[in-house]
Design a protein around this motif. Structure first.
Motif, PDB file in Angstrom:
ATOM      1  N   PRO A 207      -2.473   3.633 -24.128  1.00 34.65           N
ATOM      2  CA  PRO A 207      -1.838   2.776 -25.140  1.00 34.65           C
ATOM      3  C   PRO A 207      -0.310   2.772 -25.130  1.00 34.65           C
ATOM      4  O   PRO A 207       0.301   1.857 -25.675  1.00 34.65           O
ATOM      5  CB  PRO A 207      -2.376   3.330 -26.461  1.00 34.65           C
ATOM      6  N   TYR A 208       0.312   3.795 -24.518  1.00 35.15           N
ATOM      7  CA  TYR A 208       1.774   3.879 -24.540  1.00 35.15           C
ATOM      8  C   TYR A 208       2.340   3.857 -23.119  1.00 35.15           C
ATOM      9  O   TYR A 208       1.776   4.473 -22.211  1.00 35.15           O
ATOM     10  CB  TYR A 208       2.234   5.158 -25.244  1.00 35.15           C
ATOM     11  N   LEU A 209       3.467   3.180 -22.965  1.00 34.65           N
ATOM     12  CA  LEU A 209       4.153   3.203 -21.672  1.00 34.65           C
ATOM     13  C   LEU A 209       4.778   4.566 -21.420  1.00 34.65           C
ATOM     14  O   LEU A 209       4.803   5.053 -20.289  1.00 34.65           O
ATOM     15  CB  LEU A 209       5.233   2.125 -21.615  1.00 34.65           C
ATOM     16  N   CYS A 210       5.311   5.182 -22.485  1.00 36.47           N
ATOM     17  CA  CYS A 210       5.978   6.474 -22.312  1.00 36.47           C
ATOM     18  C   CYS A 210       5.908   7.265 -23.597  1.00 36.47           C
ATOM     19  O   CYS A 210       5.512   6.757 -24.655  1.00 36.47           O
ATOM     20  CB  CYS A 210       7.421   6.288 -21.859  1.00 36.47           C
ATOM     21  N   ASN A 211       6.320   8.528 -23.514  1.00 42.12           N
ATOM     22  CA  ASN A 211       6.387   9.381 -24.701  1.00 42.12           C
ATOM     23  C   ASN A 211       7.554  10.338 -24.590  1.00 42.12           C
ATOM     24  O   ASN A 211       7.994  10.681 -23.490  1.00 42.12           O
ATOM     25  CB  ASN A 211       5.079  10.163 -24.877  1.00 42.12           C
ATOM     26  N   PHE A 212       8.045  10.757 -25.752  1.00 43.50           N
ATOM     27  CA  PHE A 212       8.961  11.891 -25.840  1.00 43.50           C
ATOM     28  C   PHE A 212       8.765  12.538 -27.200  1.00 43.50           C
ATOM     29  O   PHE A 212       9.052  11.943 -28.233  1.00 43.50           O
ATOM     30  CB  PHE A 212      10.421  11.502 -25.658  1.00 43.50           C
ATOM     31  N   LEU A 213       8.265  13.756 -27.205  1.00 42.78           N
ATOM     32  CA  LEU A 213       8.128  14.569 -28.403  1.00 42.78           C
ATOM     33  C   LEU A 213       8.931  15.835 -28.177  1.00 42.78           C
ATOM     34  O   LEU A 213       8.607  16.633 -27.281  1.00 42.78           O
ATOM     35  CB  LEU A 213       6.660  14.925 -28.681  1.00 42.78           C
ATOM     36  N   GLY A 214      10.001  16.023 -28.921  1.00 46.03           N
ATOM     37  CA  GLY A 214      10.822  17.193 -28.663  1.00 46.03           C
ATOM     38  C   GLY A 214      12.018  17.286 -29.575  1.00 46.03           C
ATOM     39  O   GLY A 214      12.204  16.484 -30.499  1.00 46.03           O
ATOM     40  N   THR A 236       9.007   0.789 -29.534  1.00 48.46           N
ATOM     41  CA  THR A 236       7.728   0.202 -29.928  1.00 48.46           C
ATOM     42  C   THR A 236       6.688   0.334 -28.817  1.00 48.46           C
ATOM     43  O   THR A 236       5.487   0.239 -29.072  1.00 48.46           O
ATOM     44  CB  THR A 236       7.904  -1.286 -30.281  1.00 48.46           C
ATOM     45  N   MET A 237       7.152   0.539 -27.580  1.00 48.38           N
ATOM     46  CA  MET A 237       6.241   0.692 -26.448  1.00 48.38           C
ATOM     47  C   MET A 237       5.917   2.159 -26.164  1.00 48.38           C
ATOM     48  O   MET A 237       4.983   2.458 -25.425  1.00 48.38           O
ATOM     49  CB  MET A 237       6.865   0.102 -25.176  1.00 48.38           C
ATOM     50  N   CYS A 238       6.707   3.054 -26.738  1.00 47.45           N
ATOM     51  CA  CYS A 238       6.592   4.481 -26.426  1.00 47.45           C
ATOM     52  C   CYS A 238       6.317   5.280 -27.687  1.00 47.45           C
ATOM     53  O   CYS A 238       6.699   4.884 -28.794  1.00 47.45           O
ATOM     54  CB  CYS A 238       7.878   4.985 -25.775  1.00 47.45           C
ATOM     55  N   LEU A 239       5.654   6.410 -27.506  1.00 48.30           N
ATOM     56  CA  LEU A 239       5.375   7.320 -28.610  1.00 48.30           C
ATOM     57  C   LEU A 239       6.530   8.311 -28.707  1.00 48.30           C
ATOM     58  O   LEU A 239       6.706   9.166 -27.825  1.00 48.30           O
ATOM     59  CB  LEU A 239       4.052   8.038 -28.361  1.00 48.30           C
ATOM     60  N   ILE A 240       7.327   8.198 -29.762  1.00 45.98           N
ATOM     61  CA  ILE A 240       8.531   9.012 -29.927  1.00 45.98           C
ATOM     62  C   ILE A 240       8.430   9.813 -31.218  1.00 45.98           C
ATOM     63  O   ILE A 240       8.152   9.257 -32.285  1.00 45.98           O
ATOM     64  CB  ILE A 240       9.801   8.149 -29.963  1.00 45.98           C
ATOM     65  N   SER A 241       8.640  11.116 -31.120  1.00 44.96           N
ATOM     66  CA  SER A 241       8.663  11.985 -32.301  1.00 44.96           C
ATOM     67  C   SER A 241       9.669  13.091 -32.029  1.00 44.96           C
ATOM     68  O   SER A 241       9.508  13.854 -31.076  1.00 44.96           O
ATOM     69  CB  SER A 241       7.275  12.571 -32.573  1.00 44.96           C
ATOM     70  N   VAL A 242      10.723  13.165 -32.840  1.00 43.34           N
ATOM     71  CA  VAL A 242      11.807  14.118 -32.566  1.00 43.34           C
ATOM     72  C   VAL A 242      12.080  15.000 -33.784  1.00 43.34           C
ATOM     73  O   VAL A 242      11.705  14.681 -34.909  1.00 43.34           O
ATOM     74  CB  VAL A 242      13.101  13.380 -32.159  1.00 43.34           C
ATOM     75  N   GLN A 264      -2.133   9.904 -23.493  1.00 43.65           N
ATOM     76  CA  GLN A 264      -2.155   8.486 -23.841  1.00 43.65           C
ATOM     77  C   GLN A 264      -0.951   7.706 -23.307  1.00 43.65           C
ATOM     78  O   GLN A 264      -0.787   6.537 -23.640  1.00 43.65           O
ATOM     79  CB  GLN A 264      -2.228   8.333 -25.366  1.00 43.65           C
ATOM     80  N   SER A 265      -0.129   8.340 -22.479  1.00 44.16           N
ATOM     81  CA  SER A 265       1.088   7.696 -21.983  1.00 44.16           C
ATOM     82  C   SER A 265       1.091   7.615 -20.463  1.00 44.16           C
ATOM     83  O   SER A 265       0.692   8.566 -19.779  1.00 44.16           O
ATOM     84  CB  SER A 265       2.335   8.472 -22.441  1.00 44.16           C
ATOM     85  N   ASP A 266       1.588   6.491 -19.940  1.00 40.05           N
ATOM     86  CA  ASP A 266       1.737   6.360 -18.489  1.00 40.05           C
ATOM     87  C   ASP A 266       2.872   7.238 -17.976  1.00 40.05           C
ATOM     88  O   ASP A 266       2.775   7.820 -16.889  1.00 40.05           O
ATOM     89  CB  ASP A 266       2.021   4.899 -18.127  1.00 40.05           C
ATOM     90  N   LEU A 267       3.948   7.336 -18.756  1.00 44.12           N
ATOM     91  CA  LEU A 267       5.124   8.108 -18.353  1.00 44.12           C
ATOM     92  C   LEU A 267       5.471   9.118 -19.432  1.00 44.12           C
ATOM     93  O   LEU A 267       5.229   8.884 -20.621  1.00 44.12           O
ATOM     94  CB  LEU A 267       6.332   7.190 -18.135  1.00 44.12           C
ATOM     95  N   THR A 268       6.065  10.242 -19.023  1.00 43.67           N
ATOM     96  CA  THR A 268       6.609  11.220 -19.960  1.00 43.67           C
ATOM     97  C   THR A 268       8.090  11.397 -19.677  1.00 43.67           C
ATOM     98  O   THR A 268       8.479  11.736 -18.557  1.00 43.67           O
ATOM     99  CB  THR A 268       5.881  12.576 -19.829  1.00 43.67           C
ATOM    100  N   LEU A 269       8.916  11.143 -20.678  1.00 45.32           N
ATOM    101  CA  LEU A 269      10.371  11.240 -20.516  1.00 45.32           C
ATOM    102  C   LEU A 269      10.795  12.702 -20.588  1.00 45.32           C
ATOM    103  O   LEU A 269      10.446  13.409 -21.536  1.00 45.32           O
ATOM    104  CB  LEU A 269      11.071  10.420 -21.601  1.00 45.32           C
ATOM    105  N   CYS A 270      11.561  13.152 -19.584  1.00 45.88           N
ATOM    106  CA  CYS A 270      11.934  14.563 -19.454  1.00 45.88           C
ATOM    107  C   CYS A 270      13.450  14.720 -19.371  1.00 45.88           C
ATOM    108  O   CYS A 270      14.013  14.955 -18.287  1.00 45.88           O
ATOM    109  CB  CYS A 270      11.277  15.170 -18.216  1.00 45.88           C
TER     110      CYS A 270
END
Length: 378
Positions: A207-214, A236-242, A264-270
């Protein structure tokens, strides 16, 4: 009674002190050529030693109760048989006096951990005086800025007794002779699991193109990343929680939320933290989410060495990591546009490549670790 010359006695002891004075890992192994035995003692479950034992060597532990005072497991790797022991009962006195070879897994990230690590080094040094102990190696979770000078006097080439070091992060000390690079791996101290590769949504749309939780630190590139996401309306395309403050321990609810984000994400932002290498990179691979890695050096002493010239993340690059590397988070909008244009079939193929690479990565690290021990100790 001594074994015949064809039989070798060796001991691999892992000690890693993390968040507790008890947090130490000791690995013992003994045996003969083609048939060695290996024992490990570890007082707490939340320790880096579990990454080596479970994620790299593939060992299991019984009983399943993580609060048990004593747990153990066995496996064979190469010509060595390993046994692993963990629990609060792990103390220096558990090391047999007839031990011939020792590997310590130590935490050198900060002063408190270094003080505890040196206590184990001094204890092992006393074993050398028995003339039974012959070789010592160390797996070191080094300082994130590669400031590891405290252990230098203990190296054999500087008059000490340590034969080998497997060192986390891009230290300039790495020479592939007595200093080897070791991967940071996943955060076992936060109970990150061994992921079932058969249950990863390999063939379904995520469901998500990318995510960043951190954690977002003030003045860091993570703030730049968030600004790019907001300005381009990519959040809106990525799951973001900071959050603004790092927490060493996670609740089971937060861990589940993080794992779901990876799944649930294609990419994970690092983005980089104190060091470019972070647990998130390896954890994303576990779930088949492609790491988008900020490929920049962080302040400190880390960098190129005499044998590796492609810092940061030298080990991952050397082993052909199928990641997306960026120098600036302003590159992210174009990356996500490309993602939107990819078919599900293309994403599924890439996902399988990441998972297969990660599996081979751990296999190669395991094999190299065993080979180095065998060649130097025997």
């Amino acid at each position: 009674m001594r074994f015949q010359w064809k039989r070798l006695l060796c001991l691999l002891m892992f000690i890693y002190c993390l968040f507790s004075i008890y947090a130490a890992y000791i690995v013992f192994y003994q045996g003969r050529r083609g048939s060695g035995a290996h024992r490990v003692t570890a007082p707490r479950e939340r320790s880096k030693g579990l990454y080596l034992w479970q994620h790299i060597l593939g060992g299991q532990l019984t009983p399943n109760d993580v609060t048990a005072h004593w747990r153990e497991g066995q496996l064979k790797a190469g010509n060595l048989h390993f046994s692993f022991y963990t629990g609060p009962s792990a103390v220096p006195g558990n090391i047999p006096l007839d031990t011939e070879n020792v590997v310590l897994v130590l935490n050198g990230r900060e002063e408190g951990k270094i003080k505890f690590a040196t206590q184990w080094l001094h204890y092992v040094q006393t074993l050398l005086q028995t003339h039974k102990l012959q070789h010592v190696a160390v797996v070191l979770l080094g300082n994130e800025q590669c400031e590891n000078g405290w252990i230098e006097p203990y190296l054999k080439k500087h008059g000490g007794f340590i034969d080998l070091i497997f060192l986390v992060y891009d230290s300039p000390w790495v020479n592939e002779e007595d200093v080897y690079q070791w991967p940071l791996g996943v955060a076992t101290y936060r109970n990150f699991p061994i992921v079932d590769l058969n249950n990863l949504m390999l063939h379904s749309s995520r469901p998500y193109l990318c995510n960043f939780l951190g954690t977002v630190y003030k003045g860091s590139s993570r703030e730049i990343l968030l600004n790019v996401l907001k300005r381009e309306r990519l959040n809106t395309m990525c799951l973001i929680s900071v959050r603004e403050q790092w927490l060493p321990q996670e609740t089971s609810e937060n861990l589940k939320k993080y794992q779901d984000a990876l799944l649930q994400s294609d990419l994970t932002l690092c983005p980089v933290g104190i060091n470019t290498e972070c647990y998130r990179i390896y954890e994303a691979c576990s779930y088949g989410s492609v790491p988008v890695v900020e490929d920049v050096m962080t302040p400190g002493q880390c960098g190129n060495s005499s044998v590796f010239q492609n810092a940061p993340l030298r080990l991952l690059k050397l082993m052909g990591a199928p990641f997306i590397f960026v120098k600036d988070w302003k590159e992210l909008p174009a990356i996500l546009e490309k993602e939107k244009a990819m078919s599900l079939q293309e994403k599924n193929h890439r996902r399988r490549l990441v998972i297969e690479w990660f599996k081979q990565f751990r296999t190669q690290v395991r094999q190299k670790f065993v080979d180095i021990l065998e060649s130097h100790f025997f």
